[in-house]
Write an enzyme that holds these catalytic residues in place. Structure first.
Site, PDB file in Angstrom:
ATOM      1  N   HIS A   1       3.259  12.139  -3.879  1.00 42.59           N
ATOM      2  CA  HIS A   1       2.420  12.819  -4.264  1.00 42.59           C
ATOM      3  C   HIS A   1       4.054  13.715  -5.267  1.00 42.59           C
ATOM      4  O   HIS A   1       3.055  15.188  -5.490  1.00 42.59           O
ATOM      5  CB  HIS A   1       1.478  13.418  -4.287  1.00 42.59           C
ATOM      6  CG  HIS A   1       0.397  12.736  -4.181  1.00 42.59           C
ATOM      7  ND1 HIS A   1      -0.325  12.545  -4.983  1.00 42.59           N
ATOM      8  CD2 HIS A   1       0.009  11.718  -3.279  1.00 42.59           C
ATOM      9  CE1 HIS A   1      -1.396  11.639  -3.923  1.00 42.59           C
ATOM     10  NE2 HIS A   1      -1.215  11.120  -3.165  1.00 42.59           N
TER      11      HIS A   1
ATOM     12  N   ASP B   1       6.167  12.698  -7.599  1.00 48.62           N
ATOM     13  CA  ASP B   1       6.614  12.057  -8.968  1.00 48.62           C
ATOM     14  C   ASP B   1       6.097  12.787 -10.238  1.00 48.62           C
ATOM     15  O   ASP B   1       6.199  13.462 -11.312  1.00 48.62           O
ATOM     16  CB  ASP B   1       6.188  10.470  -9.166  1.00 48.62           C
ATOM     17  CG  ASP B   1       4.585  10.319  -9.176  1.00 48.62           C
ATOM     18  OD1 ASP B   1       3.663  11.204  -8.832  1.00 48.62           O
ATOM     19  OD2 ASP B   1       4.541   9.410  -9.904  1.00 48.62           O
TER      20      ASP B   1
ATOM     21  N   SER C   1      -6.719 -15.113 -13.148  1.00 50.31           N
ATOM     22  CA  SER C   1      -5.451 -15.018 -12.362  1.00 50.31           C
ATOM     23  C   SER C   1      -6.179 -16.036 -11.277  1.00 50.31           C
ATOM     24  O   SER C   1      -6.907 -16.575 -11.711  1.00 50.31           O
ATOM     25  CB  SER C   1      -6.433 -13.923 -11.715  1.00 50.31           C
ATOM     26  OG  SER C   1      -5.328 -13.616 -10.879  1.00 50.31           O
TER      27      SER C   1
ATOM     28  N   ALA D   1      -3.930  -2.915  -2.133  1.00 45.81           N
ATOM     29  CA  ALA D   1      -3.519  -2.857  -0.460  1.00 45.81           C
ATOM     30  C   ALA D   1      -2.138  -1.789  -0.776  1.00 45.81           C
ATOM     31  O   ALA D   1      -1.638  -1.400   0.438  1.00 45.81           O
ATOM     32  CB  ALA D   1      -2.759  -3.924   0.327  1.00 45.81           C
ATOM     33  N   GLY D   2      -2.231  -1.121  -1.471  1.00 46.30           N
ATOM     34  CA  GLY D   2      -1.384  -0.148  -1.767  1.00 46.30           C
ATOM     35  C   GLY D   2       0.411  -0.259  -1.897  1.00 46.30           C
ATOM     36  O   GLY D   2       1.184   0.624  -1.515  1.00 46.30           O
TER      37      GLY D   2
ATOM     38  N   SER E   1       1.432  -1.450  -5.102  1.00 43.62           N
ATOM     39  CA  SER E   1       1.077  -1.161  -6.460  1.00 43.62           C
ATOM     40  C   SER E   1       1.009  -2.873  -6.927  1.00 43.62           C
ATOM     41  O   SER E   1       1.840  -3.425  -8.092  1.00 43.62           O
ATOM     42  CB  SER E   1       2.781  -0.584  -7.023  1.00 43.62           C
ATOM     43  OG  SER E   1       2.060   0.673  -6.634  1.00 43.62           O
TER      44      SER E   1
ATOM     45  N   SER F   1      -1.286  -3.687  -8.844  1.00 41.71           N
ATOM     46  CA  SER F   1      -1.834  -3.239 -10.970  1.00 41.71           C
ATOM     47  C   SER F   1      -0.192  -2.746 -11.105  1.00 41.71           C
ATOM     48  O   SER F   1      -0.509  -2.963 -12.241  1.00 41.71           O
ATOM     49  CB  SER F   1      -2.284  -1.551 -10.718  1.00 41.71           C
ATOM     50  OG  SER F   1      -2.399  -1.278  -9.912  1.00 41.71           O
TER      51      SER F   1
ATOM     52  N   GLU G   1      -3.179   2.124 -16.627  1.00 41.20           N
ATOM     53  CA  GLU G   1      -3.665   2.033 -15.087  1.00 41.20           C
ATOM     54  C   GLU G   1      -4.964   3.685 -15.004  1.00 41.20           C
ATOM     55  O   GLU G   1      -6.078   3.359 -14.967  1.00 41.20           O
ATOM     56  CB  GLU G   1      -2.682   2.723 -15.123  1.00 41.20           C
ATOM     57  CG  GLU G   1      -2.763   2.900 -12.756  1.00 41.20           C
ATOM     58  CD  GLU G   1      -2.522   1.705 -12.142  1.00 41.20           C
ATOM     59  OE1 GLU G   1      -1.763   0.667 -12.196  1.00 41.20           O
ATOM     60  OE2 GLU G   1      -3.078   2.165 -11.137  1.00 41.20           O
TER      61      GLU G   1
ATOM     62  N   ASP H   1       5.299   3.861  -9.872  1.00 42.24           N
ATOM     63  CA  ASP H   1       4.678   2.335  -9.446  1.00 42.24           C
ATOM     64  C   ASP H   1       5.582   1.714 -10.853  1.00 42.24           C
ATOM     65  O   ASP H   1       6.031   1.140  -9.881  1.00 42.24           O
ATOM     66  CB  ASP H   1       3.331   2.326  -9.480  1.00 42.24           C
ATOM     67  CG  ASP H   1       2.592   3.247  -8.055  1.00 42.24           C
ATOM     68  OD1 ASP H   1       3.002   4.111  -7.521  1.00 42.24           O
ATOM     69  OD2 ASP H   1       1.502   2.982  -8.530  1.00 42.24           O
TER      70      ASP H   1
HETATM   71  C1  GLA Z   1       0.246   6.342  -5.913  1.00 42.25           C
HETATM   72  C2  GLA Z   1       0.206   6.220  -7.816  1.00 42.25           C
HETATM   73  C3  GLA Z   1       2.078   7.181  -7.752  1.00 42.25           C
HETATM   74  C4  GLA Z   1       2.280   8.202  -6.979  1.00 42.25           C
HETATM   75  C5  GLA Z   1       1.886   7.586  -5.305  1.00 42.25           C
HETATM   76  C6  GLA Z   1       1.729   9.148  -4.527  1.00 42.25           C
HETATM   77  O1  GLA Z   1       1.166   5.478  -5.721  1.00 42.25           O
HETATM   78  O2  GLA Z   1       0.340   5.690  -9.134  1.00 42.25           O
HETATM   79  O3  GLA Z   1       1.710   7.633  -8.985  1.00 42.25           O
HETATM   80  O4  GLA Z   1       1.768   9.912  -7.391  1.00 42.25           O
HETATM   81  O5  GLA Z   1       0.636   7.525  -5.533  1.00 42.25           O
HETATM   82  O6  GLA Z   1       3.385   9.557  -4.230  1.00 42.25           O
END
Ligand code: GLA
Length: 398
Positions: free
Chosen positions: A35, A37, A68, A125-126, A128, A130, A162, A174
């Site tokens: 967090h 960025d 898809s 799943a974290g 990215s 997307s 996004e 991301d």
């Molecule tokens: C998500 C957001 C990013 C960043 C992270 C946390 O992935 O898309 O922009 O803020 O959380 O670091």
């Protein structure tokens, strides 16, 4: 089949013709700098060695059609004039609507187009998935249009998509990581001027990721955390003239003004400021190949998430606890927005595969199911794929 040939094949079987361009983009791992960025701070990230491919062709109408290989429900279709309106929540074509809307807002005349995507990334799943979707479609679409944008602008289009698709006011991490990562390197980004450096990853470092299985709707919590950071900046700026963002603060400043800050804003700011300091130290550790020192910073980051940013959850904590009890792991933390998604673990290359397999087994009782774990290679950033070569290859295969 890998995503690129699969995307071409799907495009052909769905739309009855060949695409005009093909691109692929990876997911990302946030290694350190949580967090930070959108607080103009520092992040170490990398492009994950898992990619999404998008085959795109222009059409002579004002309609977007997309399919898809990974998501059920068949062909999606929307009129370009409706791109600014969001479809049902969780609908993947919302990202395409967002892209079309972001491009036209920027003055790009977007004609109708067709898209086929295929991915080897775990979805939502974290890692990215997307951003990988946004960037692969963007690169191919922009190529079809004969346009060229610098990575920073492409990242902003993705960020805009996004935010339109899921309503989260995310930063640029991301998309920039997906665009600019390099195999064998961590990407160090400074989010004030968007300067980037590629830091070589010592050959013996390996990252294992574990999926907590918790899929959280990030938008509300994420936006609330971001608002707390902005609140901290507002209050600090009253006593520190010239302060523009949490990037301008450090721990001693926060300690000095602890009385001025609301307790919640202070906790959130403490995490962000600590993350910036940890990224600086991690870069030094990386240069000297100090895996234990680097790993310790990952674990400290996780504790800070738990205590100050409160963006962890019991499943993520269980995975990190298991990591810390295993002498093969140098350190582990949640990666990305938090509240679910994946943890990232630093281990030595030689033990990585065994560690990943055993972690899945050991985590099963705590998580109630065996989590997906894998050694995550550090891959290259997004690229246009050679469509001609691929076509020839695909035809040969038939
Ligand atoms: C998500 C957001 C990013 C960043 C992270 C946390 O992935 O898309 O922009 O803020 O959380 O670091």
């Amino acid at each position: 089949m890998r995503p690129a040939p699969l995307a071409i094949e799907l495009f052909h079987s769905t739309f009855g013709r060949m695409p005009g361009a093909l691109a692929s983009a990876p997911g990302r791992l946030e290694i350190l700098g949580n967090h930070t960025d959108y607080n103009e701070g520092l992040v170490l990230s990398c492009a994950a060695g898992f990619r999404t491919a998008a085959a795109v062709g222009l059409a002579e109408d004002d309609v977007v059609e997309a399919v898809s290989a990974n998501l059920p429900g068949g062909r999606r279709r929307f009129a370009l004039e409706d791109a600014a309106a969001r479809g049902p929540a969780g609908e993947w074509s919302n990202y395409l609507r967002g892209l079309a809307a972001a491009l036209s807002e920027h003055g790009v005349r977007v004609p109708g187009f067709r898209v086929a995507v295929a991915s080897e990334l775990p979805l939502a799943a974290g890692m990215s998935s997307s951003a990988a979707l946004e960037i692969s479609v963007l690169l191919a679409l922009v190529d079809c249009l004969g346009l060229d944008f610098p990575p920073e602008q492409l990242a902003r289009f993705g960020q805009e998509a996004e935010s339109r698709a899921v309503g989260a006011r995310t930063g640029l991490l991301d998309q920039l990581s997906s665009l600019c990562g390099r195999a064998g390197h961590l990407l160090q980004t400074e989010f004030r001027g968007l300067e980037q450096r590629h830091c070589p990853l010592p050959a013996e470092f390996a990252f294992v990721v574990a999926d907590s299985g918790v899929k959280h709707d990030l938008a509300a919590e994420y936006n609330e955390r971001r608002a707390s950071c902005e609140r901290a900046v507002e209050m600090l700026a009253l006593v520190e003239p010239g302060l523009r963002s949490l990037r301008d603060a450090d721990r001693s400043m926060l300690e000095r003004h602890a009385g001025v800050l609301e307790p919640l804003a202070l906790k959130r700011a403490w995490h962000v400021v600590g993350e910036n300091a940890r990224v600086r130290e991690a870069v030094v550790r990386l240069r000297s190949g100090d895996a234990p020192g680097f790993g310790r910073l990952l674990s400290e980051s996780h504790r800070s998430s738990q205590r100050y940013f409160e963006n962890s959850c019991p499943e993520l904590d269980a995975l990190v606890e298991l990591a810390e009890a295993d002498p093969r792991c140098f350190g582990a933390r949640l990666s990305g927005g938090g509240f679910g998604g994946v943890t990232v673990h630093l281990v030595e290359q030689g033990v990585a595969a065994a560690y990943a397999a055993e972690l899945a087994e050991r985590a099963e009782p705590a998580l109630g199911k065996r989590p997906w774990t894998t050694v995550c290679p550090v891959g290259d950033g997004a690229r246009l794929e050679d469509l001609q070569g691929r076509l020839a290859f695909n035809v040969d295969q038939e």
